[in-house]
Design an enzyme around this catalytic site. Structure first.
Site, PDB file in Angstrom:
ATOM      1  N   LYS A 160      -8.450  -0.499   6.108  1.00  0.00           N
ATOM      2  CA  LYS A 160      -8.714  -0.993   4.749  1.00  0.00           C
ATOM      3  C   LYS A 160      -7.744  -2.120   4.385  1.00  0.00           C
ATOM      4  O   LYS A 160      -8.128  -3.095   3.728  1.00  0.00           O
ATOM      5  CB  LYS A 160      -8.624   0.168   3.757  1.00  0.00           C
TER       6      LYS A 160
ATOM      7  N   HIS B  42       0.845  -1.184   0.000  1.00  0.00           N
ATOM      8  CA  HIS B  42       0.000   0.000   0.000  1.00  0.00           C
ATOM      9  C   HIS B  42       0.880   1.233   0.000  1.00  0.00           C
ATOM     10  O   HIS B  42       1.844   1.318   0.755  1.00  0.00           O
ATOM     11  CB  HIS B  42      -0.896   0.011   1.244  1.00  0.00           C
TER      12      HIS B  42
ATOM     13  N   ARG C 133     -13.984  14.007   8.610  1.00  0.00           N
ATOM     14  CA  ARG C 133     -12.654  14.601   8.863  1.00  0.00           C
ATOM     15  C   ARG C 133     -12.345  15.655   7.797  1.00  0.00           C
ATOM     16  O   ARG C 133     -11.783  16.706   8.090  1.00  0.00           O
ATOM     17  CB  ARG C 133     -11.580  13.509   8.836  1.00  0.00           C
TER      18      ARG C 133
ATOM     19  N   SER D 286      -7.248   4.712   9.535  1.00  0.00           N
ATOM     20  CA  SER D 286      -8.005   4.728   8.273  1.00  0.00           C
ATOM     21  C   SER D 286      -7.334   3.819   7.243  1.00  0.00           C
ATOM     22  O   SER D 286      -7.976   2.946   6.643  1.00  0.00           O
ATOM     23  CB  SER D 286      -8.073   6.178   7.770  1.00  0.00           C
TER      24      SER D 286
ATOM     25  N   ASP E 228     -14.943   3.896   7.801  1.00  0.00           N
ATOM     26  CA  ASP E 228     -13.887   4.820   7.360  1.00  0.00           C
ATOM     27  C   ASP E 228     -14.443   5.832   6.360  1.00  0.00           C
ATOM     28  O   ASP E 228     -14.080   7.007   6.384  1.00  0.00           O
ATOM     29  CB  ASP E 228     -12.719   4.056   6.733  1.00  0.00           C
TER      30      ASP E 228
HETATM   31  N1  URA Z   1      -5.446   7.806   3.089  1.00  0.00           N
HETATM   32  C1  URA Z   1      -6.436   7.150   3.741  1.00  0.00           C
HETATM   33  O1  URA Z   1      -6.902   6.114   3.293  1.00  0.00           O
HETATM   34  N2  URA Z   1      -6.885   7.652   4.915  1.00  0.00           N
HETATM   35  C2  URA Z   1      -6.396   8.782   5.457  1.00  0.00           C
HETATM   36  O2  URA Z   1      -6.831   9.179   6.512  1.00  0.00           O
HETATM   37  C3  URA Z   1      -5.390   9.466   4.758  1.00  0.00           C
HETATM   38  C4  URA Z   1      -4.924   8.949   3.570  1.00  0.00           C
END
Ligand code: URA
Length: 433
Positions: free
Chosen positions: A187, A82, A168, A183, A161
């Protein structure tokens, strides 16, 4: 339990319990907690932070707030990577087929580009016929048969999220390292891989501009991954200049092909190979140096390139484009940017270069914007290179001539010059494990 009490506890610097965090994540997901109370809690977390325990609980609860990928049907060691996002970052499409060619199973869910950063799914869709949606069964079968499949993220992956990120975004609470870490990691955990390599960017084109913040984020994410029982490492990599020389979807696929065929720019090769080597090392338990030798070997003997073609064909892509990259449609308009004076390029404001590519049509400002796959930028010079006045630094490509003016201005303002050569930054800066 009352949300009021949870907000008050966090406001006063308390540590939330597992039950309180579960109450919040459930209420965020099912809509029973109003946005104003969630926003107040987010602001409390922004100022008070979260302990290691709170961050892990929040991440695990979020990861289970929707669908999770069940990869138990895959035979072999599954690895994922990632990136926190950057400009010209096409490393997934290089590292994943290399690792697959070396026997690692890649069952990957990727995202689309937004803002100044590109996304793997858009890049793949620039290949004629390529499909980024597969049924669950087809996804697992493909990974078992050829070792690699990459699809778009399921809409129902980590709904908590999606809700939290949206809040946010409008309450100035995105930039909290704990919230970012949970966050991203929620994922990744929901995507199922046992072995995870994180590429945490740092510099002017990165989400985290300062090295200490990038390291702090990497350390938090690695702790979460380990706490969730995964094998995980993070590489801190330079995003103070674009990665490689091509920015934009089909242009980046062309650069992927170059690297997989043994060519391509040094920074892109070094970073992609380091990511692939760490995937192999985690998944196969190999020594990282030996893994790097294997990675270079898989490129040199052509097996990584063959794996990429097999993967493209399996997902319906026209492989003749991979064999003959000149078949990718070329944008109608091109504009050359020339150096204004003699000197070294001392800095590239990389976020602005990403915005320039986006203005040309290569990216999105809103989630439903349409992409021009052939739009983008080819860089002839990057930070540290000497240029003579009038020399071409870059060429901008688009199918919408009206975008050229603002894109040219954006690009020119992103470049700084100096008389002395700037200090070289490493491509792979640090490994956190
Ligand atoms: N990428 C994400 O998936 N979440 C965040 O909070 C910031 C960048």
């Amino acid at each position: 339990m009352r949300m009021y009490d949870i907000i008050e506890k966090k406001r006063d610097g308390g540590e939330l319990t597992k039950d309180e965090i579960s109450f919040v994540v459930k209420g965020v997901t099912d809509g029973s907690i109003p946005d104003y109370q969630i926003s107040a809690l987010l602001m409390g977390i922004f100022f008070r932070g979260m302990s290691e325990k709170e961050t892990l609980e929040l991440t695990l609860d979020m990861a289970h707030s929707g669908e999770t990928a069940d990869l138990s049907g895959i035979k072999g060691d599954v690895a994922d990577k990632h990136s926190t996002g950057g400009v010209g970052d096409k490393t997934s499409l290089i590292a994943a087929p290399i690792a697959a060619a070396l026997g690692v199973k890649i069952a990957k869910m990727s995202g689309r580009g937004l803002g100044h950063t590109g996304g793997t799914i858009d890049k793949l869709e620039s290949i004629k016929g390529f499909s980024t949606t597969l049924s669950r069964e087809a996804f697992i079968n493909q990974v078992n048969n050829i070792g690699i499949a990459i699809i778009g993220q399921s809409k129902n992956l980590v709904p908590a999220d999606k809700k939290l990120y949206a809040l946010r975004d409008v309450t100035a609470t995105v930039n909290s390292i704990g919230l970012i870490a949970s966050s991203i990691m929620s994922k990744k955990l929901a995507s199922g891989a046992k072995n995870i390599v994180l590429d945490v960017k740092t510099g002017s084109g990165a989400f985290m501009k300062k090295l200490p913040d990038s390291i702090a984020l990497a350390e938090k994410m690695v702790k979460i991954g380990k706490g969730a029982g995964r094998n995980i490492v993070a590489l801190i990599t330079d995003m103070d200049k674009p990665l490689g020389n091509y920015i934009g979807n089909s242009l980046e696929i062309k650069e992927v092909i170059e690297v997989l065929k043994g060519g391509g720019p040094e920074d892109l090769k070094e970073e992609s190979f380091a990511i692939a080597a760490n995937m192999v090392s985690l998944a196969k338990g190999a020594d990282p140096e030996e893994a790097l030798t294997l990675v270079k070997g898989a490129v040199a003997d052509g097996s990584a390139f063959e794996k990429f073609k097999e993967f493209v064909a399996a997902q319906g892509g026209d492989v003749s484009y991979i064999d003959n990259p000149e078949k990718f449609p070329q944008a109608k308009y091109a504009s050359q940017i020339r150096a204004k004076k003699d000197g070294y390029i001392s800095h590239m404001q990389t976020e602005d270069i990403g915005i320039c590519a986006s203005l040309l049509g290569a990216g999105r400002t809103k989630a439903d914007d349409k992409i021009d796959f052939s739009a983008g930028i080819i860089l002839n010079k990057k930070t540290g290179d000497f240029v003579k006045s009038g020399e071409v630094i870059a060429t901008l490509y688009t199918n919408d001539e009206s975008t050229l003016d603002s894109a040219e201005r954006k690009f020119i303002s992103a470049i700084s010059y100096s008389e002395t050569k700037p200090e070289k930054r490493n491509t792979v800066i640090k490994k956190v494990m």
